[in-house]
Design an enzyme around this catalytic site. Structure first.
Site, PDB file in Angstrom:
ATOM      1  N   ASP A  76       0.634  -1.370   0.219  1.00  7.92           N
ATOM      2  CA  ASP A  76       0.012   0.004  -0.108  1.00  7.92           C
ATOM      3  C   ASP A  76       0.924   1.022  -0.134  1.00  7.92           C
ATOM      4  OD1 ASP A  76      -1.915  -1.932   0.360  1.00  7.92           O
ATOM      5  OD2 ASP A  76      -2.401  -1.433   2.351  1.00  7.92           O
ATOM      6  N   HIS A 133      -4.026   4.778   0.055  1.00  4.95           N
ATOM      7  CA  HIS A 133      -3.625   4.271  -1.326  1.00  4.95           C
ATOM      8  C   HIS A 133      -3.718   5.286  -2.326  1.00  4.95           C
ATOM      9  CE1 HIS A 133      -4.656   0.220   0.328  1.00  4.95           C
ATOM     10  NE2 HIS A 133      -5.722   1.035   0.893  1.00  4.95           N
ATOM     11  N   HIS A 175      -4.232  -5.925  -5.196  1.00  5.23           N
ATOM     12  CA  HIS A 175      -4.978  -5.144  -4.395  1.00  5.23           C
ATOM     13  C   HIS A 175      -6.062  -4.154  -4.993  1.00  5.23           C
ATOM     14  CE1 HIS A 175      -5.626  -2.863  -0.612  1.00  5.23           C
ATOM     15  NE2 HIS A 175      -5.099  -3.926  -0.037  1.00  5.23           N
TER      16      HIS A 175
END
Length: 262
Positions: A12, A230, A252
């Site tokens: 992330d 993010h 993701h």
């Protein structure tokens, strides 16, 4: 680096500096053969940060001004600390809010503050200077100079919390799936004076998602502003363009958003 080939996995990441963390940087002078890159936001672009902060604090203020309770569901590590810093700063600038308490009801969020304090070299210059840890600015740090020693935010357990009058409660988890934030939701969602301000990412199958889309209607107000950790489309594409990897693997993210970004 394996057998002359290099793989970079972002995890992330965000290319934007917030109230305490540094932005992700492109590794200098490195050729990357394979980039494994998070793609949570796909082709979405974040609103400028200052505008998001104004929106967030404005909504919180509106809720408590009308006599309501404001619930801010958060992820306990990362987003909680960022939002507490924003609320602390806003309450400091607005003494008329002194009578409205701000609570953080998350033992994990409180415990990890010690890690933030002892890892301050990984924080941005604002935190380092206030800690007296900057290599350029040396001060004798006191408790009030510790940005994680809050004057306006109180850490309490759910059992210690006294529900009386307007207040702000920052509690986890961020998507209301269970736990403390869900219990506050069940207690407050049926009162039009109250409000919920979501400040992070919510996946489609979460309890929070139909609240955000209007498919589950409640009497309390519901607002959303993203302080997610993010990268958005602009940050992600700039990062990939700067690295010029031979192959990029997107992870993701929801399939539709990943496909649009691809």
């Amino acid at each position: 680096e394996i057998g002359g080939k290099s793989v970079l996995y972002t995890g992330d990441f965000s290319r934007e500096e917030d109230h305490h963390l540094l932005p992700a940087t492109v590794p200098p002078g490195r050729h990357v053969d394979v980039l494994i890159c998070e793609s949570t936001y796909g082709v979405q672009v974040h609103t400028p940060r200052k505008a998001r902060e104004r929106r967030f604090t404005g909504w919180v203020r509106d809720i408590v001004a009308r006599g309501g309770r404001c619930l801010v569901p958060v992820f306990a590590i990362g987003r909680a600390q960022e939002l507490l810093l924003i609320l602390e700063e806003y309450w400091s600038l607005h003494p008329e809010l002194a009578g409205v308490p701000v609570y953080c009801v998350s033992a994990i969020a409180e415990r990890c503050l010690d890690i933030y304090r002892t890892s301050r070299d990984f924080m941005n210059s604002s935190v380092q200077v206030r800690h007296g840890a900057s290599s350029l600015v040396r001060t004798h740090a006191t408790a009030t100079e510790d940005p994680f020693s809050f004057r306006h935010v109180k850490f309490v357990s759910a059992a210690q919390f006294v529900d009386s009058g307007p207040c702000v409660v920052v509690a986890s988890p961020g998507m209301l799936q269970s736990g403390v934030s869900r219990r506050f939701y069940e207690r407050w969602h049926d009162n039009p004076l109250n409000g919920i301000v979501f400040a992070g990412y919510c996946v489609r199958n979460s309890f929070a998602y139909p609240l955000l889309t209007g498919h589950r209607r409640i009497k309390a107000s519901v607002q959303e502003v993203s302080f997610s950790a993010h990268a958005d489309f602009k940050q992600t594409t700039e990062f990939i363009d700067a690295l010029q990897p031979r192959y990029t693997v997107l992870v993701h993210g929801e399939a539709h958003e990943m496909d649009r970004l691809r």
